[in-house]
Design an enzyme around this catalytic site. Structure first.
Site, mmCIF file in Angstrom:
data_model
loop_
_atom_site.group_PDB
_atom_site.id
_atom_site.type_symbol
_atom_site.label_atom_id
_atom_site.label_comp_id
_atom_site.label_asym_id
_atom_site.label_seq_id
_atom_site.Cartn_x
_atom_site.Cartn_y
_atom_site.Cartn_z
ATOM 1 N N LEU A 86 -14.172 -11.624 14.151
ATOM 2 C CA LEU A 86 -13.907 -10.237 13.730
ATOM 3 C C LEU A 86 -13.843 -9.280 14.926
ATOM 4 C CD1 LEU A 86 -13.875 -8.052 11.347
ATOM 5 C CD2 LEU A 86 -16.338 -7.869 11.757
ATOM 6 N N HIS A 126 -29.028 8.386 8.601
ATOM 7 C CA HIS A 126 -28.240 7.665 9.609
ATOM 8 C C HIS A 126 -28.863 6.289 9.889
ATOM 9 C CE1 HIS A 126 -25.838 11.168 10.010
ATOM 10 N NE2 HIS A 126 -26.715 11.884 10.692
ATOM 11 N N ASP A 149 -19.415 8.130 5.235
ATOM 12 C CA ASP A 149 -19.839 9.508 4.960
ATOM 13 C C ASP A 149 -20.948 9.521 3.909
ATOM 14 O OD1 ASP A 149 -19.875 12.230 5.105
ATOM 15 O OD2 ASP A 149 -18.002 12.564 4.031
HETATM 16 C C1 FPP Z 1 -21.524 10.944 8.168
HETATM 17 O O1 FPP Z 1 -22.461 11.301 7.185
HETATM 18 C C2 FPP Z 1 -22.126 10.000 9.123
HETATM 19 C C3 FPP Z 1 -22.218 10.185 10.467
HETATM 20 C C4 FPP Z 1 -21.733 11.396 11.152
HETATM 21 C C5 FPP Z 1 -22.872 9.161 11.322
HETATM 22 C C6 FPP Z 1 -22.529 7.749 10.958
HETATM 23 C C7 FPP Z 1 -23.330 6.825 11.750
HETATM 24 C C8 FPP Z 1 -23.883 5.679 11.295
HETATM 25 C C9 FPP Z 1 -23.736 5.175 9.921
HETATM 26 C C10 FPP Z 1 -24.615 4.812 12.242
HETATM 27 C C11 FPP Z 1 -23.673 3.745 12.723
HETATM 28 C C12 FPP Z 1 -24.226 3.057 13.867
HETATM 29 C C13 FPP Z 1 -23.485 2.265 14.687
HETATM 30 C C14 FPP Z 1 -24.144 1.642 15.839
HETATM 31 C C15 FPP Z 1 -22.057 2.021 14.452
HETATM 32 P P1 FPP Z 1 -22.943 12.835 7.116
HETATM 33 O O2 FPP Z 1 -24.052 12.993 8.084
HETATM 34 O O3 FPP Z 1 -21.774 13.720 7.346
HETATM 35 O O4 FPP Z 1 -23.447 12.924 5.649
HETATM 36 P P2 FPP Z 1 -23.352 14.218 4.684
HETATM 37 O O5 FPP Z 1 -21.895 14.513 4.517
HETATM 38 O O6 FPP Z 1 -23.977 13.735 3.421
HETATM 39 O O7 FPP Z 1 -24.115 15.306 5.348
#
Ligand code: FPP
Length: 245
Positions: free
Chosen positions: A129, A35, A18
């Site tokens: 893993l 992201h 997050d």
């Molecule tokens: C939450 O942060 C994150 C997500 C909804 C997307 C997570 C995805 C990735 C890290 C990419 C992973 C890729 C693969 C291939 C596994 P948020 O957008 O809710 O952040 P905020 O709370 O600060 O708005």
């Protein structure tokens, strides 16, 4: 890392990644920028988990609720998943990592479904893993699906009502092939489970850190593991009972 007790590592770590959006905002960039940098953290954490000897790592990449985000962000994330998986599979395979996906995958665009299925097939025989990506996943969705499967068996006469146990539920979840996580990490300072592995986390140690996901690195994982190892896991027993055992 040397301070970690290798005899007391969790077999399975689950992570709610997050804070990508907030991290991007801090940099004066748009959410997708966050992201994309989140993928760098995924790579670092996968490397670290392999090095430490963790057997299962589940990453919450996209929740059922995330479909309600602005269309531009959703399609950007789908492209990111497909591109990242296609790009990383050769390296994951070389490192003996078995890639698996859980969630309501039928909701994903066809192209994404194919990319995931190819990646899972290619790495299916690997023995290192287990990297599990939760995509279009929510625990309540999963529990409803499990309930339907079990109810159908009872209705068909394949199972008696009294035969339903806790194991029956576990065996009908998308995580049936994995042990329950012993450690759940959530980044970005939010202290919630947000519909993630509700049944499986019953006895997990929960670890919350203010670090935003794109800033999360191996040292942060080691810190979470140190904290995990400092806790007494009692499973409902008394401290004295646990210490005698
Ligand atoms: C939450 O942060 C994150 C997500 C909804 C997307 C997570 C995805 C990735 C890290 C990419 C992973 C890729 C693969 C291939 C596994 P948020 O957008 O809710 O952040 P905020 O709370 O600060 O708005």
């Amino acid at each position: 890392m040397e301070k970690l007790d290798t005899g007391r590592l969790p077999k399975h770590i689950a992570i709610i990644m997050d804070g990508n959006g907030r991290w991007a905002k801090e940099q004066g960039q748009d959410r997708l920028f966050g992201h994309y940098h989140g993928v760098v953290s995924v790579r670092k954490v996968v490397e670290a988990a392999t090095e430490i000897g963790i057997q299962y790592l589940t990453l919450y990449a996209f929740s059922t609720e995330n479909w309600d985000r602005p269309q531009e962000e959703v399609s950007g994330l789908m492209t990111l998943f497909v591109d990242t998986i296609a790009k990383e599979v050769p390296d994951l395979h070389k490192n003996n990592i078995k890639l698996q996906f859980i969630g309501n995958l039928q909701m994903l665009p066809k192209e994404a479904q194919e990319a995931l299925s190819n990646a899972a097939q290619k790495t299916a025989q690997n023995t290192g893993l287990n990297l599990i990506i939760a995509l279009s996943y929510s625990s309540r969705w999963e529990l409803v699906e499990a309930t339907k499967i079990i109810a159908q068996k009872v209705q068909n006469g394949q199972m008696a009502l009294d035969e339903i146990t806790e194991a029956t539920i576990s065996q009908n979840l998308t995580t049936k092939d994995f042990p329950d996580p012993e450690l759940m990490i959530r980044t970005s300072g939010e202290c919630r489970i947000s519909n993630f592995l509700l049944y499986q986390l019953a006895y997990a140690e929960l670890y919350f850190t203010d670090t935003l996901w794109p800033a999360f690195r191996k040292e942060d994982l080691v810190k979470a593991l140190m904290e995990y190892q400092s806790r007494e896991r009692r499973f409902g027993k008394t401290s004295e009972q646990v210490q005698t055992n």
